[in-house]
Design a protein around this motif. Structure first.
Motif, PDB file in Angstrom:
ATOM      1  N   GLY A 391       5.190  10.393  18.757  1.00  0.00           N
ATOM      2  CA  GLY A 391       5.270  11.833  18.904  1.00  0.00           C
ATOM      3  C   GLY A 391       5.803  12.530  17.675  1.00  0.00           C
ATOM      4  O   GLY A 391       6.337  13.643  17.754  1.00  0.00           O
ATOM      5  N   ARG A 392       5.647  11.889  16.522  1.00  0.00           N
ATOM      6  CA  ARG A 392       6.149  12.443  15.263  1.00  0.00           C
ATOM      7  C   ARG A 392       4.995  12.764  14.329  1.00  0.00           C
ATOM      8  O   ARG A 392       3.937  12.142  14.383  1.00  0.00           O
ATOM      9  CB  ARG A 392       7.084  11.440  14.580  1.00  0.00           C
ATOM     10  CG  ARG A 392       8.366  11.211  15.323  1.00  0.00           C
ATOM     11  CD  ARG A 392       9.046   9.911  14.913  1.00  0.00           C
ATOM     12  NE  ARG A 392       9.346   9.830  13.500  1.00  0.00           N
ATOM     13  CZ  ARG A 392       9.898   8.751  12.929  1.00  0.00           C
ATOM     14  NH1 ARG A 392      10.191   7.704  13.661  1.00  0.00           N
ATOM     15  NH2 ARG A 392      10.150   8.742  11.631  1.00  0.00           N
ATOM     16  N   THR A 393       5.217  13.763  13.477  1.00  0.00           N
ATOM     17  CA  THR A 393       4.282  14.063  12.398  1.00  0.00           C
ATOM     18  C   THR A 393       4.840  13.436  11.129  1.00  0.00           C
ATOM     19  O   THR A 393       5.916  13.808  10.669  1.00  0.00           O
ATOM     20  CB  THR A 393       4.106  15.577  12.210  1.00  0.00           C
ATOM     21  OG1 THR A 393       3.588  16.139  13.420  1.00  0.00           O
ATOM     22  CG2 THR A 393       3.154  15.861  11.068  1.00  0.00           C
ATOM     23  N   LEU A 394       4.112  12.483  10.581  1.00  0.00           N
ATOM     24  CA  LEU A 394       4.585  11.742   9.415  1.00  0.00           C
ATOM     25  C   LEU A 394       4.130  12.429   8.137  1.00  0.00           C
ATOM     26  O   LEU A 394       3.012  12.928   8.052  1.00  0.00           O
ATOM     27  CB  LEU A 394       4.066  10.304   9.470  1.00  0.00           C
ATOM     28  CG  LEU A 394       4.491   9.516  10.721  1.00  0.00           C
ATOM     29  CD1 LEU A 394       3.756   8.191  10.800  1.00  0.00           C
ATOM     30  CD2 LEU A 394       6.004   9.304  10.721  1.00  0.00           C
ATOM     31  N   ASP A 395       5.008  12.408   7.135  1.00  0.00           N
ATOM     32  CA  ASP A 395       4.747  13.160   5.902  1.00  0.00           C
ATOM     33  C   ASP A 395       4.389  12.284   4.705  1.00  0.00           C
ATOM     34  O   ASP A 395       3.671  12.720   3.806  1.00  0.00           O
ATOM     35  CB  ASP A 395       5.977  14.002   5.529  1.00  0.00           C
ATOM     36  CG  ASP A 395       6.332  15.005   6.607  1.00  0.00           C
ATOM     37  OD1 ASP A 395       5.404  15.543   7.236  1.00  0.00           O
ATOM     38  OD2 ASP A 395       7.531  15.239   6.823  1.00  0.00           O
ATOM     39  N   VAL A 396       4.931  11.062   4.672  1.00  0.00           N
ATOM     40  CA  VAL A 396       4.733  10.221   3.491  1.00  0.00           C
ATOM     41  C   VAL A 396       4.661   8.759   3.911  1.00  0.00           C
ATOM     42  O   VAL A 396       5.348   8.332   4.847  1.00  0.00           O
ATOM     43  CB  VAL A 396       5.869  10.437   2.456  1.00  0.00           C
ATOM     44  CG1 VAL A 396       7.224  10.137   3.070  1.00  0.00           C
ATOM     45  CG2 VAL A 396       5.653   9.591   1.214  1.00  0.00           C
ATOM     46  N   LEU A 397       3.822   8.010   3.216  1.00  0.00           N
ATOM     47  CA  LEU A 397       3.694   6.585   3.465  1.00  0.00           C
ATOM     48  C   LEU A 397       4.257   5.823   2.270  1.00  0.00           C
ATOM     49  O   LEU A 397       3.781   5.980   1.135  1.00  0.00           O
ATOM     50  CB  LEU A 397       2.229   6.202   3.674  1.00  0.00           C
ATOM     51  CG  LEU A 397       1.926   4.704   3.810  1.00  0.00           C
ATOM     52  CD1 LEU A 397       2.617   4.121   5.044  1.00  0.00           C
ATOM     53  CD2 LEU A 397       0.417   4.454   3.884  1.00  0.00           C
ATOM     54  N   HIS A 398       5.257   4.975   2.513  1.00  0.00           N
ATOM     55  CA  HIS A 398       5.821   4.116   1.476  1.00  0.00           C
ATOM     56  C   HIS A 398       5.165   2.742   1.570  1.00  0.00           C
ATOM     57  O   HIS A 398       5.179   2.115   2.637  1.00  0.00           O
ATOM     58  CB  HIS A 398       7.332   3.968   1.650  1.00  0.00           C
ATOM     59  CG  HIS A 398       8.106   5.170   1.240  1.00  0.00           C
ATOM     60  ND1 HIS A 398       8.577   5.357  -0.040  1.00  0.00           N
ATOM     61  CD2 HIS A 398       8.477   6.277   1.946  1.00  0.00           C
ATOM     62  CE1 HIS A 398       9.234   6.505  -0.104  1.00  0.00           C
ATOM     63  NE2 HIS A 398       9.184   7.089   1.085  1.00  0.00           N
ATOM     64  N   ILE A 399       4.602   2.273   0.468  1.00  0.00           N
ATOM     65  CA  ILE A 399       4.031   0.935   0.410  1.00  0.00           C
ATOM     66  C   ILE A 399       4.923   0.091  -0.492  1.00  0.00           C
ATOM     67  O   ILE A 399       5.132   0.427  -1.661  1.00  0.00           O
ATOM     68  CB  ILE A 399       2.588   0.950  -0.118  1.00  0.00           C
ATOM     69  CG1 ILE A 399       1.701   1.819   0.797  1.00  0.00           C
ATOM     70  CG2 ILE A 399       2.035  -0.466  -0.192  1.00  0.00           C
ATOM     71  CD1 ILE A 399       0.246   1.893   0.359  1.00  0.00           C
ATOM     72  N   VAL A 400       5.462  -0.996   0.065  1.00  0.00           N
ATOM     73  CA  VAL A 400       6.343  -1.886  -0.691  1.00  0.00           C
ATOM     74  C   VAL A 400       5.772  -3.294  -0.651  1.00  0.00           C
ATOM     75  O   VAL A 400       4.855  -3.594   0.116  1.00  0.00           O
ATOM     76  CB  VAL A 400       7.776  -1.867  -0.124  1.00  0.00           C
ATOM     77  CG1 VAL A 400       8.369  -0.464  -0.190  1.00  0.00           C
ATOM     78  CG2 VAL A 400       7.806  -2.389   1.313  1.00  0.00           C
ATOM     79  N   GLY A 401       6.329  -4.171  -1.480  1.00  0.00           N
ATOM     80  CA  GLY A 401       5.832  -5.534  -1.548  1.00  0.00           C
ATOM     81  C   GLY A 401       4.778  -5.685  -2.621  1.00  0.00           C
ATOM     82  O   GLY A 401       4.437  -4.737  -3.340  1.00  0.00           O
ATOM     83  N   GLY A 402       4.232  -6.892  -2.732  1.00  0.00           N
ATOM     84  CA  GLY A 402       3.270  -7.186  -3.787  1.00  0.00           C
ATOM     85  C   GLY A 402       2.049  -6.294  -3.770  1.00  0.00           C
ATOM     86  O   GLY A 402       1.511  -5.935  -4.827  1.00  0.00           O
ATOM     87  N   GLY A 403       1.598  -5.899  -2.579  1.00  0.00           N
ATOM     88  CA  GLY A 403       0.418  -5.048  -2.473  1.00  0.00           C
ATOM     89  C   GLY A 403       0.622  -3.641  -2.980  1.00  0.00           C
ATOM     90  O   GLY A 403      -0.340  -2.896  -3.161  1.00  0.00           O
ATOM     91  N   SER A 404       1.869  -3.258  -3.235  1.00  0.00           N
ATOM     92  CA  SER A 404       2.128  -1.900  -3.737  1.00  0.00           C
ATOM     93  C   SER A 404       1.614  -1.711  -5.152  1.00  0.00           C
ATOM     94  O   SER A 404       1.533  -0.581  -5.644  1.00  0.00           O
ATOM     95  CB  SER A 404       3.633  -1.596  -3.691  1.00  0.00           C
ATOM     96  OG  SER A 404       4.355  -2.424  -4.594  1.00  0.00           O
ATOM     97  N   ASN A 405       1.248  -2.811  -5.805  1.00  0.00           N
ATOM     98  CA  ASN A 405       0.732  -2.726  -7.174  1.00  0.00           C
ATOM     99  C   ASN A 405      -0.763  -2.438  -7.240  1.00  0.00           C
ATOM    100  O   ASN A 405      -1.302  -2.247  -8.339  1.00  0.00           O
ATOM    101  CB  ASN A 405       1.020  -4.042  -7.913  1.00  0.00           C
ATOM    102  CG  ASN A 405       2.505  -4.282  -8.124  1.00  0.00           C
ATOM    103  OD1 ASN A 405       3.226  -3.372  -8.530  1.00  0.00           O
ATOM    104  ND2 ASN A 405       2.963  -5.481  -7.836  1.00  0.00           N
ATOM    105  N   VAL A 406      -1.432  -2.413  -6.096  1.00  0.00           N
ATOM    106  CA  VAL A 406      -2.882  -2.219  -6.080  1.00  0.00           C
ATOM    107  C   VAL A 406      -3.189  -0.713  -6.082  1.00  0.00           C
ATOM    108  O   VAL A 406      -3.268  -0.072  -5.032  1.00  0.00           O
ATOM    109  CB  VAL A 406      -3.525  -2.910  -4.862  1.00  0.00           C
ATOM    110  CG1 VAL A 406      -5.058  -2.799  -4.927  1.00  0.00           C
ATOM    111  CG2 VAL A 406      -3.105  -4.370  -4.790  1.00  0.00           C
ATOM    112  N   GLU A 407      -3.359  -0.159  -7.260  1.00  0.00           N
ATOM    113  CA  GLU A 407      -3.508   1.290  -7.405  1.00  0.00           C
ATOM    114  C   GLU A 407      -4.748   1.814  -6.675  1.00  0.00           C
ATOM    115  O   GLU A 407      -4.710   2.900  -6.079  1.00  0.00           O
ATOM    116  CB  GLU A 407      -3.571   1.656  -8.883  1.00  0.00           C
ATOM    117  CG  GLU A 407      -2.276   1.368  -9.640  1.00  0.00           C
ATOM    118  CD  GLU A 407      -2.288   1.917 -11.051  1.00  0.00           C
ATOM    119  OE1 GLU A 407      -3.321   2.494 -11.460  1.00  0.00           O
ATOM    120  OE2 GLU A 407      -1.253   1.795 -11.739  1.00  0.00           O
ATOM    121  N   LEU A 408      -5.836   1.079  -6.738  1.00  0.00           N
ATOM    122  CA  LEU A 408      -7.066   1.524  -6.073  1.00  0.00           C
ATOM    123  C   LEU A 408      -6.841   1.696  -4.585  1.00  0.00           C
ATOM    124  O   LEU A 408      -7.201   2.730  -3.998  1.00  0.00           O
ATOM    125  CB  LEU A 408      -8.185   0.508  -6.328  1.00  0.00           C
ATOM    126  CG  LEU A 408      -9.489   0.731  -5.545  1.00  0.00           C
ATOM    127  CD1 LEU A 408     -10.084   2.096  -5.858  1.00  0.00           C
ATOM    128  CD2 LEU A 408     -10.493  -0.385  -5.862  1.00  0.00           C
TER     129      LEU A 408
END
Length: 489
Positions: A391-408
């Protein structure tokens, strides 16, 4: 104040000791030791060699001492659910069985015969995975279990070997599916169902609890620094979520690796019929939080494509070629069981597309763009589901871990969800481990302050949503791939 902290971070394939020098109040990290991990078939089962894991921790601490460090703080995080059985002399009865072992096949049905699935979820709030500890205990050798005088989860066992003190840290304990979220203790009925005496289990402790100093015997037989062991978020995902550099309120996270764990941090669990049907879990987090999340596919398909191409392309080169290809040309449910462990990932993706009359990806760029486009759509689907369930409106997604380096992938995800994506750190698990240590020793007052400090200390990359030609990609993806079984993987 001790300026040296060590994060012992052990995953299914490797482990390492990360040293943090906080003398300048900066996050100065150094990997001092790395070692391999993995299970082997022994005594009828796939087993971990936790004896060797402990030995490698000692080797790593000896290396810390050789750097001239005579005193430090230690925290240990590992994977979840697996456990050891100890005899009356606190010796291993046998090396622990790995969660991928087949012994739990059919175990869920045995439990549900005694306690309905809905009741188990109502009690625990934990998603159903056939390797959860509750199903492992049901499958345990009865004679072996009768010889045990105690049972510890893997990180708690390693801490016990270091300190001589037994405990059960809650972030990992929650993954056993034996904790009652209302009583915040082991559920008596579920323990009876699996035939487990509570006396076998150590007392629960919260993240940030000081366990104790290294045993005198270790100090006498090894050249080690004087160390104090702290219970961090001992489940590696718990530490990774602590390491999310969030500075706003309405954020979600993806801990991105071979698997992706997408969720939000809650103050209260979400134990509803809808959450059960969507297969979401309420794992306990550090500082009385809950990790309301779902395990979904991650970098696995790209890793398998690279392997079948004999690693003739690096992941960066694969992404570079994908940039030359139009996105969202196919709609592929990468969570389908056919992609879990196929003989040939490339052939499986191509067959999936061919069966549905879609454009068949052929080149490495086309295959890579196919995977990343559909990962972004899967993330977007779960983002929408998270908002519905909470029931929340989310504003930002944080991506962490090794996959956070995949810019595409980061940019595609921002484009599809229409919200900002913040990528980093890729060392979120080790950093989260360290942050709990820092809070314990009053370098930070609380988790909020620690995250704000972290956001200033590390380089983060922000991806703003860009216009895309067709804003109906998510709708089309859901229409073509999200079946009634999608959430029951």
């Amino acid at each position: 104040m001790n300026n040296y902290h060590v994060a012992v971070d052990i995953g299914a394939s490797s482990g390492r000791l990360i040293l943090a020098d906080l003398s300048q109040n900066k996050l100065d990290l150094k990997e001092v030791h790395r070692f391999k991990n993995g299970f082997i078939f022994s005594a009828g089962h796939d087993r971990w060699n936790v004896t060797e894991l402990f030995n490698q921790i000692i080797v790593g601490l000896e290396k810390v001492k050789k750097l001239g460090i005579t005193n430090c703080i230690i925290g240990i995080d590992t994977w979840a659910v697996d456990y050891v059985l100890l005899d009356e002399d606190d010796q291993l009865l046998v090396e622990p069985v790995a969660y991928r072992d087949s012994r739990t096949n059919g175990a869920m049905a045995k439990v549900f015969e005694k306690v309905p699935k809905e009741i188990v979820y109502e009690k625990t709030g934990i998603q159903f995975l056939n390797f959860n500890t509750i199903f492992q205990y049901v499958s345990e050798d009865a004679e072996l279990l009768s010889k045990a005088t105690s049972s510890l989860l893997i990180p708690d066992y390693l801490a016990f070997r270091l300190t001589g003190k037994k405990c059960c840290e809650v972030t990992n304990a929650s993954t056993t599916q034996l904790l009652n979220i209302t009583d915040r203790d082991f559920d008596k009925e579920l323990l009876e169902v699996v035939g487990l005496k509570k006396e076998l289990l150590a007392d629960l402790i919260e993240s940030g609890t000081v366990i104790g100093d290294l045993r005198e015997e270790l100090m006498a037989t090894h050249d080690l620094p004087e160390c104090t062991v702290v219970a961090v978020g001992t489940h590696d995902t718990a530490s990774a979520v602590v390491g999310v550099p969030a500075t706003t309120d309405n954020w979600a996270y993806i801990s991105s690796g071979t698997w992706s764990l997408i969720g939000v941090e809650n103050q209260e669990p979400v134990v509803t019929k809808e959450a059960l049907e969507a297969n979401y879990t309420n794992e306990w987090g550090a500082y009385h939080t809950y990790r309301f999340l779902k395990n979904i596919t991650g970098m696995w398909a790209v890793q398998e494509i690279a392997r079948h191409l004999n690693y003739q392309y690096t992941y960066s080169e694969m992404a570079e070629q994908a940039y030359q290809v139009e996105s969202f040309l196919q709609y592929v449910d990468l969570n389908d069981n056919r992609f879990t462990n196929p003989d040939n990932m490339i052939a499986e993706i191509q067959a999936y597309c061919r069966e549905r009359g879609q454009i068949v990806p052929e080149t490495v760029g086309e295959l890579t763009m196919c995977v990343y486009s559909n990962l972004a759509l899967i993330y977007a689907h779960e983002w929408k589901r998270l908002e519905q369930l909470t029931g929340r409106t989310l504003d930002v997604l944080h991506i962490v871990g090794g996959g956070s380096n995949v810019e595409l992938l980061n940019q595609l995800t921002a484009d599809v969800i229409g919200k900002k994506v913040v990528a980093g750190p890729d060392e979120a698990t080790a950093i989260g481990n360290l942050l709990v240590q820092m809070i314990t020793y009053s370098r930070m007052q609380n988790l909020k302050e620690a995250r704000q400090w972290l956001a200033k200390e590390i380089d983060l990359k922000v991806y703003e949503p860009q216009p895309i030609a067709d804003r109906d990609h998510l709708k089309k993806f859901e229409e073509m791939t999200v079946s009634k079984d999608y959430n029951k993987m």
